[in-house]
Design a protein around this motif. Structure first.
Motif, PDB file in Angstrom:
ATOM      1  N   ILE A 130      16.465  18.071  16.006  1.00  0.00           N
ATOM      2  CA  ILE A 130      16.030  16.942  15.183  1.00  0.00           C
ATOM      3  C   ILE A 130      15.254  15.971  16.059  1.00  0.00           C
ATOM      4  CG2 ILE A 130      16.755  15.045  13.695  1.00  0.00           C
ATOM      5  CD1 ILE A 130      19.209  16.624  12.938  1.00  0.00           C
ATOM      6  N   PHE A 131      14.040  15.611  15.609  1.00  0.00           N
ATOM      7  CA  PHE A 131      13.183  14.699  16.356  1.00  0.00           C
ATOM      8  C   PHE A 131      12.990  13.421  15.547  1.00  0.00           C
ATOM      9  CE2 PHE A 131      10.873  18.714  18.053  1.00  0.00           C
ATOM     10  CZ  PHE A 131      11.881  18.932  18.995  1.00  0.00           C
ATOM     11  N   PRO A 132      13.872  12.407  15.706  1.00  0.00           N
ATOM     12  CA  PRO A 132      13.633  11.131  15.028  1.00  0.00           C
ATOM     13  C   PRO A 132      12.530  10.354  15.745  1.00  0.00           C
ATOM     14  CG  PRO A 132      15.619  11.013  16.363  1.00  0.00           C
ATOM     15  CD  PRO A 132      15.139  12.429  16.457  1.00  0.00           C
ATOM     16  N   GLY A 133      11.881   9.471  15.003  1.00  0.00           N
ATOM     17  CA  GLY A 133      10.816   8.660  15.585  1.00  0.00           C
ATOM     18  C   GLY A 133       9.482   9.375  15.654  1.00  0.00           C
ATOM     19  N   PHE A 134       9.366  10.531  15.025  1.00  0.00           N
ATOM     20  CA  PHE A 134       8.105  11.280  15.000  1.00  0.00           C
ATOM     21  C   PHE A 134       7.661  11.431  13.545  1.00  0.00           C
ATOM     22  CE2 PHE A 134       9.836  12.346  19.100  1.00  0.00           C
ATOM     23  CZ  PHE A 134       8.715  12.430  19.924  1.00  0.00           C
ATOM     24  N   ALA A 135       6.529  10.843  13.232  1.00  0.00           N
ATOM     25  CA  ALA A 135       6.021  10.870  11.862  1.00  0.00           C
ATOM     26  C   ALA A 135       5.087  12.054  11.668  1.00  0.00           C
ATOM     27  CB  ALA A 135       5.283   9.565  11.554  1.00  0.00           C
ATOM     28  N   ALA A 136       5.365  12.876  10.668  1.00  0.00           N
ATOM     29  CA  ALA A 136       4.459  13.971  10.317  1.00  0.00           C
ATOM     30  C   ALA A 136       3.225  13.375   9.652  1.00  0.00           C
ATOM     31  CB  ALA A 136       5.149  14.954   9.385  1.00  0.00           C
ATOM     32  N   ALA A 137       2.088  13.446  10.327  1.00  0.00           N
ATOM     33  CA  ALA A 137       0.885  12.755   9.875  1.00  0.00           C
ATOM     34  C   ALA A 137      -0.137  13.668   9.215  1.00  0.00           C
ATOM     35  CB  ALA A 137       0.226  12.033  11.058  1.00  0.00           C
ATOM     36  N   GLU A 138      -0.023  14.982   9.440  1.00  0.00           N
ATOM     37  CA  GLU A 138      -1.082  15.878   8.971  1.00  0.00           C
ATOM     38  C   GLU A 138      -0.498  17.267   8.686  1.00  0.00           C
ATOM     39  OE1 GLU A 138      -5.249  17.856  10.742  1.00  0.00           O
ATOM     40  OE2 GLU A 138      -4.081  16.409  11.936  1.00  0.00           O
ATOM     41  N   VAL A 139      -0.988  17.881   7.611  1.00  0.00           N
ATOM     42  CA  VAL A 139      -0.647  19.269   7.326  1.00  0.00           C
ATOM     43  C   VAL A 139      -1.646  20.175   8.037  1.00  0.00           C
ATOM     44  CG1 VAL A 139      -0.299  21.017   5.539  1.00  0.00           C
ATOM     45  CG2 VAL A 139       0.236  18.623   5.047  1.00  0.00           C
TER      46      VAL A 139
END
Length: 548
Positions: A130-139
């Motif tokens: 689990i990687f908190p603090g990482f926003a998925a910005a692009e597909v």
């Protein structure tokens, strides 16, 4: 980085999928790599719900959840349903005359954020990264158009778009299958629905805004397990014509209650302010009897996908699945989405694992998920509530409520007619000069409060020197179109004071205070010009909800 499965969002759907994937892998003694990325600073930081939780899916996922310390401690002891006639009077509705879906025997008053924190611990114990603090910005896509994975956002980019001294580029996470579980109005989910025309056979999705506070109250007034729901005032009267919604008050543990108001975002009066409706609602004696002398300890807001069965998009596409509230699986007749989100994640995990165990290299449209969904209690749960929202929108609170009692109590949700609501929420605002103004009382600082002090209690924080995550397609529209036509409703429908019209000597100026944003997504949904797009800010930004 390469994984078998990448999951976007550490909410109930994503974490349930992660746990179920690893449970199956361990049972089959197979290696499986699963990664969850979460834009919040920690698991649970961005989770906001009432919540009364139906444990049906949790019972399946972890039958011994109570022994393992899951934070469901307060069983519902009593349901009370009220109709507020005005600012002083309330009429209790006998439970027999309320839809059966509103009965909560066997459910629990709980913090969904804390449940997600616990699910995160279970997932990590099973081997999930689990990687908190990482926003998925692009597909990311393969050359054939199938989903390849996601890219996280860059960190340390200034407002001018240039790298700062602490710049860190985003990562590409590739997977055989990617599960999108971002919650209501997911930024990437919205793109996927358009990219793959997933909603071509569905009604438009419909939304509400839920505003909630957590209070410490006098122990003498606390009734653990008491669940109060209702409708009526303040969402009634000529100035609120066509406005639907309802309130909740739940007594949890530790002498705390949660109080909230849900307003459907199909309302027509542009002068309406959901935040101010909620603040004045708390002065009604039904709420004041518990809150007076207490202390407000947290505040938050979140959009709710409430279109239900009729608005469900296709949930599979090549290489990916759209799950939970990202797809709109909430059962609004129950005002519950946790059990449905969890089950959608579990069904997806079963379909994905079966494919991978059979040697699937990914990139396919997993029709097996659709089959599992249609054979599950989740499908039945949503199908039985398909008329609930459309009935309220078409017939109003009184007649719509009567229809729903007949549908749910006499026909078990299987009345031989299906109602539809095909008009999008954003298209329903009337011009401001044709709408009655709504005057709201000033907050007293005891039961009612202003927006900025409320945002402070949400622990919201964003790095100020970063590009705004609230993007305008056309910067001229707020002043040239929205202000003269609808008195720029963004300054009222936003519950966090993000949007302002600032009067200057040269004329009005539209200001966006992006650092206040609590990630509710209401602006992306309700803007009548559909000019605002919510995108992810730098990872870790936004609210940090404790016990919410």
């Amino acid at each position: 980085m390469e994984f078998d499965v990448v999951i976007v969002g550490a909410g109930p759907a994503g974490l349930s999928a992660a746990c179920r994937l690893m449970q199956q892998a361990q049972a089959a003694e197979q290696e499986l790599t699963v990664c969850v990325v979460e834009k919040g600073s920690e698991v649970g930081a961005h989770i906001l719900s009432g919540a009364v939780i139906e444990p049906r899916a949790l019972n399946e996922l972890f039958p011994d959840w109570a022994d393992q310390g899951a934070p469901l401690k307060t069983a519902v002891t009593e349901d009370q349903i009220y109709l507020l006639k005005d600012e002083q009077r309330a009429r209790r509705i006998p439970n027999a005359l309320a839809p059966k879906t509103m009965h909560n025997h066997g459910n629990y008053v709980a913090s969904l954020g804390n449940l997600c924190r616990w699910l995160g611990e279970q997932a990590e114990a099973l081997g999930v990264e689990i990687f908190p603090g990482f926003a998925a910005a692009e597909v990311l896509y393969h050359e054939d158009g199938s989903v390849k994975g996601i890219a996280t956002g860059d960190m340390g980019v200034g407002r001018d778009g240039q790298p700062k001294g602490n710049y860190t580029p985003g990562m590409e996470l590739h997977a055989k299958y990617t599960l999108f579980t971002e919650g209501c109005r997911g930024h990437l989910g919205k793109q996927l629905i358009k990219q793959f025309a997933l909603d071509k056979d569905a009604d438009p999705q419909h939304y509400g805004i839920g505003i909630k506070e957590l209070w410490d109250i006098d122990p003498a007034k606390h009734q653990p397990g008491l669940v109060v729901h209702g409708a009526g005032w303040p969402l009634c009267g000529k100035d609120h014509a066509g406005t639907n919604g309802g309130f909740f008050l739940y007594h949890g543990d530790n002498n705390q209650v949660v109080v909230g108001l849900i307003i459907d975002l199909n309302y027509s009066n542009p002068w309406l302010s959901p935040f101010d409706e909620f603040q004045r609602m708390k002065h009604h004696p039904l709420f004041a009897q518990y809150l007076e002398g207490g202390k407000r300890v947290s505040y938050g807001a979140r959009a709710i996908a409430k279109g239900g069965f009729n608005s469900l998009p296709k949930m599979t596409m090549p290489g990916a699945l759209l799950l939970g509230c990202d797809a709109g699986t909430l059962n609004f007749s129950k005002i519950k989405g946790t059990h449905t989100s969890m089950k959608s994640g579990m069904l997806a995990a079963e379909a994905v694992f079966e494919a991978l165990a059979a040697g699937d290299e990914g990139g396919k449209d997993l029709v097996s998920f659709t089959e599992k969904f249609k054979d599950s209690w989740l499908y039945d749960d949503l199908f039985r509530s398909r008329n609930f929202g459309p009935a309220m929108h078409k017939f109003g609170t009184w007649l719509g409520g009567a229809f729903n009692v007949i549908d749910q109590n006499l026909f078990g949700g299987k009345i031989p007619v299906t109602l539809h609501d095909t008009r999008a929420d954003y298209a329903q605002l009337n011009p401001a000069d044709q709408s009655p103004r709504i005057e709201y009382p000033k907050p007293d600082g005891k039961l009612s409060f202003d927006k900025l002090s409320s945002v402070f209690l949400s622990n919201t924080n964003h790095e100020e020197d970063q590009p705004s995550h609230l993007q305008l397609t056309d910067g001229s529209i707020p002043l040239a179109k929205n202000l003269p036509t609808w008195a720029e409703p963004a300054q009222r429908f936003c519950p966090a004071g993000v949007y302002e019209i600032v009067e200057e000597s040269s004329g009005p100026r539209f200001q966006i205070n992006a650092q206040n944003c609590v990630h509710c997504k209401t602006c992306d949904i309700k803007d009548p010009s559909q000019n605002i797009t919510w995108v992810v800010p730098e990872g870790g930004g936004g609210p940090v909800y404790p016990n919410m």
